[in-house]
Design a protein around this motif. Structure first.
Motif, PDB file in Angstrom:
ATOM      1  N   MET A   1       0.928  -1.023   0.041  1.00  0.00           N
ATOM      2  CA  MET A   1       0.189  -0.117  -0.136  1.00  0.00           C
ATOM      3  C   MET A   1       1.162   1.310  -0.472  1.00  0.00           C
ATOM      4  SD  MET A   1      -3.387   0.054   0.768  1.00  0.00           S
ATOM      5  CE  MET A   1      -3.713   0.012   2.623  1.00  0.00           C
ATOM      6  N   ASN A   2       0.685   1.899  -0.499  1.00  0.00           N
ATOM      7  CA  ASN A   2       1.417   3.656  -0.510  1.00  0.00           C
ATOM      8  C   ASN A   2       0.693   4.288  -0.117  1.00  0.00           C
ATOM      9  OD1 ASN A   2      -0.783   4.779  -2.114  1.00  0.00           O
ATOM     10  ND2 ASN A   2      -0.140   4.004  -4.359  1.00  0.00           N
ATOM     11  N   LEU A   3       1.869   5.491   0.012  1.00  0.00           N
ATOM     12  CA  LEU A   3       0.627   6.512   1.071  1.00  0.00           C
ATOM     13  C   LEU A   3      -0.581   6.477   0.519  1.00  0.00           C
ATOM     14  CD1 LEU A   3       3.344   8.989   1.885  1.00  0.00           C
ATOM     15  CD2 LEU A   3       2.827   7.527   3.181  1.00  0.00           C
ATOM     16  N   ILE A   4      -0.960   6.885  -0.428  1.00  0.00           N
ATOM     17  CA  ILE A   4      -2.128   8.351  -0.499  1.00  0.00           C
ATOM     18  C   ILE A   4      -3.246   6.543  -0.174  1.00  0.00           C
ATOM     19  CG2 ILE A   4      -3.257   8.709  -2.321  1.00  0.00           C
ATOM     20  CD1 ILE A   4      -1.302   9.089  -3.944  1.00  0.00           C
ATOM     21  N   ASP A   5      -3.527   5.242  -0.558  1.00  0.00           N
ATOM     22  CA  ASP A   5      -4.171   4.579  -0.247  1.00  0.00           C
ATOM     23  C   ASP A   5      -4.179   4.503   0.965  1.00  0.00           C
ATOM     24  OD1 ASP A   5      -4.060   3.872  -2.449  1.00  0.00           O
ATOM     25  OD2 ASP A   5      -2.570   2.073  -2.950  1.00  0.00           O
ATOM     26  N   ALA A  24     -14.206   7.592  -1.003  1.00  0.00           N
ATOM     27  CA  ALA A  24     -13.004   7.063  -0.944  1.00  0.00           C
ATOM     28  C   ALA A  24     -12.478   7.361  -2.720  1.00  0.00           C
ATOM     29  CB  ALA A  24     -12.838   5.825  -1.151  1.00  0.00           C
ATOM     30  N   LEU A  25     -12.814   7.042  -3.435  1.00  0.00           N
ATOM     31  CA  LEU A  25     -12.909   7.016  -4.671  1.00  0.00           C
ATOM     32  C   LEU A  25     -12.758   8.933  -5.553  1.00  0.00           C
ATOM     33  CD1 LEU A  25     -12.564   5.117  -7.729  1.00  0.00           C
ATOM     34  CD2 LEU A  25     -15.128   5.437  -8.050  1.00  0.00           C
ATOM     35  N   GLU A  26     -13.382   9.487  -4.530  1.00  0.00           N
ATOM     36  CA  GLU A  26     -13.572  10.187  -4.669  1.00  0.00           C
ATOM     37  C   GLU A  26     -12.333  11.090  -4.467  1.00  0.00           C
ATOM     38  OE1 GLU A  26     -16.061  12.932  -3.562  1.00  0.00           O
ATOM     39  OE2 GLU A  26     -16.598  15.250  -5.130  1.00  0.00           O
ATOM     40  N   LEU A  27     -11.299  11.032  -3.187  1.00  0.00           N
ATOM     41  CA  LEU A  27     -10.836  11.002  -2.385  1.00  0.00           C
ATOM     42  C   LEU A  27      -9.118  10.896  -2.979  1.00  0.00           C
ATOM     43  CD1 LEU A  27      -9.916  13.537   0.063  1.00  0.00           C
ATOM     44  CD2 LEU A  27      -9.644  10.728   1.271  1.00  0.00           C
ATOM     45  N   HIS A  28      -9.377   9.974  -3.860  1.00  0.00           N
ATOM     46  CA  HIS A  28      -7.644   9.281  -4.508  1.00  0.00           C
ATOM     47  C   HIS A  28      -7.713  10.178  -5.808  1.00  0.00           C
ATOM     48  CE1 HIS A  28      -5.024   5.883  -4.803  1.00  0.00           C
ATOM     49  NE2 HIS A  28      -6.037   5.378  -3.790  1.00  0.00           N
ATOM     50  N   SER A  29      -9.000  10.596  -6.600  1.00  0.00           N
ATOM     51  CA  SER A  29      -8.896  11.111  -7.150  1.00  0.00           C
ATOM     52  C   SER A  29      -8.831  12.842  -7.752  1.00  0.00           C
ATOM     53  CB  SER A  29      -9.424  10.567  -8.946  1.00  0.00           C
ATOM     54  OG  SER A  29     -10.609  12.006  -8.682  1.00  0.00           O
ATOM     55  N   SER A  30      -8.622  12.917  -6.619  1.00  0.00           N
ATOM     56  CA  SER A  30      -8.952  14.079  -6.099  1.00  0.00           C
ATOM     57  C   SER A  30      -7.204  14.326  -5.878  1.00  0.00           C
ATOM     58  CB  SER A  30      -9.504  15.037  -4.781  1.00  0.00           C
ATOM     59  OG  SER A  30     -10.890  14.692  -5.195  1.00  0.00           O
ATOM     60  N   THR A  40       7.687  12.358  -6.969  1.00  0.00           N
ATOM     61  CA  THR A  40       8.531  11.548  -5.687  1.00  0.00           C
ATOM     62  C   THR A  40       7.353  11.893  -3.978  1.00  0.00           C
ATOM     63  OG1 THR A  40       9.309  13.470  -4.395  1.00  0.00           O
ATOM     64  CG2 THR A  40      10.275  12.474  -6.045  1.00  0.00           C
ATOM     65  N   GLU A  41       8.074  11.252  -2.988  1.00  0.00           N
ATOM     66  CA  GLU A  41       7.956  11.016  -2.541  1.00  0.00           C
ATOM     67  C   GLU A  41       7.669  12.252  -1.491  1.00  0.00           C
ATOM     68  OE1 GLU A  41       7.893   6.546  -0.093  1.00  0.00           O
ATOM     69  OE2 GLU A  41       8.141   8.148   1.732  1.00  0.00           O
ATOM     70  N   GLU A  42       8.284  12.859  -1.600  1.00  0.00           N
ATOM     71  CA  GLU A  42       8.302  14.018  -0.629  1.00  0.00           C
ATOM     72  C   GLU A  42       7.376  15.298  -1.041  1.00  0.00           C
ATOM     73  OE1 GLU A  42      10.140  15.539   1.802  1.00  0.00           O
ATOM     74  OE2 GLU A  42      10.868  14.053   1.821  1.00  0.00           O
ATOM     75  N   GLU A  43       7.160  14.789  -2.539  1.00  0.00           N
ATOM     76  CA  GLU A  43       6.138  15.612  -2.542  1.00  0.00           C
ATOM     77  C   GLU A  43       3.977  15.326  -2.724  1.00  0.00           C
ATOM     78  OE1 GLU A  43       6.697  17.714  -7.123  1.00  0.00           O
ATOM     79  OE2 GLU A  43       7.053  15.331  -7.197  1.00  0.00           O
ATOM     80  N   ILE A  44       4.504  13.998  -2.282  1.00  0.00           N
ATOM     81  CA  ILE A  44       3.218  13.747  -1.793  1.00  0.00           C
ATOM     82  C   ILE A  44       2.632  13.796  -0.797  1.00  0.00           C
ATOM     83  CG2 ILE A  44       2.118  11.126  -1.675  1.00  0.00           C
ATOM     84  CD1 ILE A  44       3.049  10.239  -3.610  1.00  0.00           C
ATOM     85  N   LYS A  45       4.045  13.526   0.485  1.00  0.00           N
ATOM     86  CA  LYS A  45       3.326  13.767   1.590  1.00  0.00           C
ATOM     87  C   LYS A  45       3.050  15.336   1.643  1.00  0.00           C
ATOM     88  CE  LYS A  45       6.974  10.987   3.850  1.00  0.00           C
ATOM     89  NZ  LYS A  45       8.227  10.558   4.506  1.00  0.00           N
TER      90      LYS A  45
END
Lengths: 343, 115
Positions: A1-5, A24-30, A40-45
């Motif tokens: 599982m990645n950070l977003i999940d 969940a679906l909407e948040l994921h796509s947003s 990168t992981e930095e950007e996701i964080k």
């Protein structure tokens, strides 16, 4: 599982099932919209921290109030809590003192008896206080969650718009229809006393005999303790109902049809429970029965007959009392406010 | 002091957010496109406020939503319902009236000071 999940999971696990998948679906796509294809992981964080605490986000979705008891009922809550705590603590104190006096026999050192008594008082107070706190809070939280008691009363938080005309209703409320606080307090004290008697029955409802030290000692309990105390869940339920009813009365302040029907149900519950407990054949302590036989010189069959009559008449009394009380409630609820005001 | 200001400013802005969002939903938009649009015009809105707000508006039947799955990732689009259009127009008029009144009040204040 990645950070977003993980983030989406943390939010949705706090949501009602119905809306979980969609959010969940909407948040994921947003979230993916916020990021470039190869973040990168930095950007996701960084983006996730923009969205903030998952719990807070979930709360924003549900929009449920964060409090258990809101401002509309908090005042009532505090006064009921203080009042009932004071009353039950008094009852605990009194029953414990009686308990100590009746078990006082010459052999015990008065100081150790005093210590023992205060120890019991503190212990029982704690247990009873915790129970009371729990039940009163539950009842108020329930009232709050059911969005207030919807009634045409002018209580704050009742949801209906207040207008100065409501004052007229308060003024015109016939005294009979009003529920005074002293009446509620009286009922609560009565409940506390009965509860105190019930839970200490083996010491308080007994044959008392003069002992050597000049005091009285409870020797033979009238009731069979095991049988009597086996009904404790029922009794706790009755006490909880009584406290809940008192709170309801306190908050609305006058008799309504709704209250009258609750009162009817509560009387029914009381009569049924009373009947069930009193009609148990093993309710009376065999030692008490033989003691009475010795005292009165009657045969055990005669004595049992008398006891049966006592039980039967006490049940009838309870039914009569319940009927009168229910009828009075209905009568008071039906008193027509407007007619009395204009007449 | 600055903390008090921050909380008062948030309170002041909170009521206008709904209008800002409604005004942009004449045509269907999805969550993040709305964030970008609002930010471009200088309105910063927490995303953790916006997404729940959209759902609330949907629940209140002011907007309707539909999933678009034709692109690489599915997106949920929101658009004003006819009821939403009515309410949005009323709110807009209300806002214009309020801001005009407040402006008069604030300028009148300044006039007094210079008196």
């Amino acid at each position: 599982m990645n950070l977003i999940d993980l983030y989406v999971y943390e939010v949705t696990r706090l949501l009602p099932l119905k809306i979980r998948d969609d959010i969940a679906l909407e948040l994921h796509s947003s979230i993916q919209d916020m990021l470039s294809e190869d973040s990168t992981e930095e950007e996701i964080k960084k983006q996730l921290s923009k969205l903030g605490d998952p719990a807070k986000l979930a709360h924003n979705y549900t929009g449920r109030p964060k409090f258990l008891i809101g401002p509309a009922y908090y005042g009532h809550y505090l006064s009921i809590l203080k009042l009932s705590l004071m009353m039950t603590l008094t009852v605990v104190l009194v029953t414990q003192i009686i308990f100590s006096l009746t078990s006082f026999s010459g052999g015990i050192n008065p100081v150790s008896l005093l210590l023992q008594t205060s120890f019991n008082v503190v212990g029982q107070s704690f247990v009873v206080g915790a129970q009371l706190f729990f039940w009163v809070t539950i009842v108020f939280a329930f009232i709050e969650k059911s969005a207030g008691i919807r009634d045409h009363s002018s209580q704050p938080g009742s949801g209906s718009r207040w207008s100065p005309d409501d004052l007229k209703d308060v003024y015109s409320l016939p005294n009979k229809k009003r529920i005074t606080k002293s009446k509620i307090i009286g009922k609560l004290i009565w409940t506390a006393v009965l509860a105190g008697l019930y839970f200490n029955a083996s010491h308080l409802i007994a044959v008392f005999e003069r002992n050597g030290a000049g005091g009285f000692e409870s020797t033979i309990p009238i009731f069979n303790e095991d049988v009597l105390l086996s009904f404790w869940p029922l009794i706790i339920l009755l006490i909880a109902t009584e406290v809940a009813l008192a709170i309801y009365k306190w908050v609305i302040g006058h008799w309504t049809r709704h209250l009258a029907s609750i009162n009817l149900i509560r009387n029914g519950m009381f009569i049924a429970s009373f009947g069930v407990i009193v009609s148990r054949p093993a309710l009376f302590n065999p030692a008490f029965i033989s003691y009475m036989q010795d005292q009165l010189g009657q045969s055990s069959i005669e004595l049992l007959n008398v006891l049966h009559w006592l039980v039967l008449s006490s049940i009838l009394t309870a039914i009569l009392y319940g009927m009168i009380d229910s009828y009075a409630g209905i009568k008071k609820a039906q008193l027509n406010v407007i007619r009395l005001f204009t007449a | 002091m600055s903390e008090i200001f921050a909380s008062l400013a948030t309170e002041l802005r909170r009521g206008t957010l709904t209008l800002a969002v409604l005004s942009q939903l004449e045509i269907p938009r999805y969550g993040y496109s709305l964030v970008q649009r609002l930010e471009k015009s200088g309105i910063s809105i927490d995303q953790s406020t916006l997404y729940p707000l959209l759902r609330r508006l949907e629940k209140q039947k002011l907007v309707t939503s539909s999933w678009d799955t034709s692109e690489s990732r599915p997106r949920k689009y929101y658009v004003l319902s006819s009821y939403g259009k009515q309410v949005s127009a009323q709110l807009k008029a209300e806002w214009q009236k309020t801001s005009l009144e407040l402006q008069k009040l604030l300028e009148g204040d300044r006039g007094n000071e210079s008196y």
